[in-house]
Design a protein around this motif. Structure first.
Motif, PDB file in Angstrom:
ATOM      1  N   ASN A  90       0.809  -1.214   0.000  1.00 47.09           N
ATOM      2  CA  ASN A  90       0.000   0.000   0.000  1.00 47.09           C
ATOM      3  C   ASN A  90       0.846   1.270   0.000  1.00 47.09           C
ATOM      4  O   ASN A  90       0.477   2.273  -0.619  1.00 47.09           O
ATOM      5  N   ASP A  93       2.109   1.599  -3.479  1.00 45.49           N
ATOM      6  CA  ASP A  93       0.995   2.013  -4.320  1.00 45.49           C
ATOM      7  C   ASP A  93       0.805   3.523  -4.282  1.00 45.49           C
ATOM      8  O   ASP A  93       0.561   4.160  -5.314  1.00 45.49           O
ATOM      9  N   ARG A  94       0.921   4.110  -3.096  1.00 47.62           N
ATOM     10  CA  ARG A  94       0.690   5.547  -2.940  1.00 47.62           C
ATOM     11  C   ARG A  94       1.878   6.382  -3.407  1.00 47.62           C
ATOM     12  O   ARG A  94       1.702   7.449  -3.989  1.00 47.62           O
ATOM     13  N   ARG A 143      -1.024   6.983   6.984  1.00 49.73           N
ATOM     14  CA  ARG A 143      -1.884   7.011   5.785  1.00 49.73           C
ATOM     15  C   ARG A 143      -3.117   6.135   5.938  1.00 49.73           C
ATOM     16  O   ARG A 143      -4.195   6.472   5.459  1.00 49.73           O
ATOM     17  N   GLY A 224      -3.396   9.220  -6.465  1.00 52.12           N
ATOM     18  CA  GLY A 224      -3.399   7.820  -6.043  1.00 52.12           C
ATOM     19  C   GLY A 224      -3.215   6.823  -7.157  1.00 52.12           C
ATOM     20  O   GLY A 224      -3.680   5.696  -7.088  1.00 52.12           O
TER      21      GLY A 224
END
Length: 228
Positions: A90, A93-94, A143, A224
């Motif tokens: 994650n 990904d960000r 986050r 994103g």
């Protein structure tokens, strides 16, 4: 408690996280192929040895990065890679792939420096991905603090799985390391011999720098998309 997976699917394939896990495994398999003396020499070349870093930083600084891919045993490797597997995708990904790699290596190097600062004259090798992964945890918790983590919980002889928010699981990790880190300082002050063990201050430092650096690496960007 031991995380198994998070209920927070990434929208892009975490190639760098997979690659980092694979590289750590390959290096560890190489370690297993070495004799005891060869392994000691290998750690001497690529792990952070605080005394050597103190006296010859210009030649030893690269160990701040190479040490991140060394592990002292199966459990050391397994626990680190599971945490990276659960939380790294994650964050990658960000941030995007390239920024994530720079972030990961930077947190690992800064974490190693935190441990070095505590024991500048130690001759015990410091190694492992824990500091870099602690940085990933710092990024994740600011986050996705409420993301649910399926966690293996050990309650005495009873083992079960529970779903808890990331902020609680990671918060427990930080509190444990702060308590243990302070205890290690007290123990070191009371002992006349040098002892090894878990690099608690690398974990604490990596986590803190993860929180500080993550926003600068695009953790909170609005698109994103996960592009590098």
């Amino acid at each position: 408690m031991f995380p198994l997976y998070d209920e927070n699917p990434a929208r892009t394939t975490p190639y760098l996280t997979y690659g980092l896990i694979g590289l750590n495994i390959v290096v560890f398999l190489h370690e297993l192929s070495l004799s005891g003396q060869e392994l000691e020499q290998f750690f001497g070349m690529y792990a952070v040895i605080p005394q050597q870093l103190t006296t010859n930083f210009s030649q030893e600084w690269t160990t701040l990065f190479t040490s991140q891919f060394l592990h002292g045993g199966w459990w050391h490797l397994l626990s680190n890679m599971v945490f990276l597997w659960v939380f790294g995708n994650n964050v990658e990904d960000r941030m995007g792939h390239f920024k994530y790699l720079i972030f990961y290596l930077s947190c690992g190097a800064l974490a190693a420096l935190c441990q070095w600062f505590i024991s500048m004259n130690s001759t015990i090798p410091s190694l492992g991905a824990s500091g870099a992964i602690a940085g990933v945890l710092g990024a994740y918790v600011i986050r996705f603090p409420q993301s649910r983590i399926l966690t293996l919980a050990f309650l005495g002889f009873f083992v079960t799985t529970i779903r808890i928010p990331a902020i609680i699981l990671i918060g427990i990790f930080v509190i444990q390391n702060v308590i243990s880190g302070l205890a290690s300082l007290q123990a070191a002050a009371n002992m006349s011999v040098e002892t090894g063990g878990v690099a608690y201050w690398a974990h604490i430092g990596g986590f803190a720098f993860g929180i500080i650096l993550a926003p600068l690496f695009g953790l909170f960007r609005h698109d994103g998309t996960g592009a590098s």
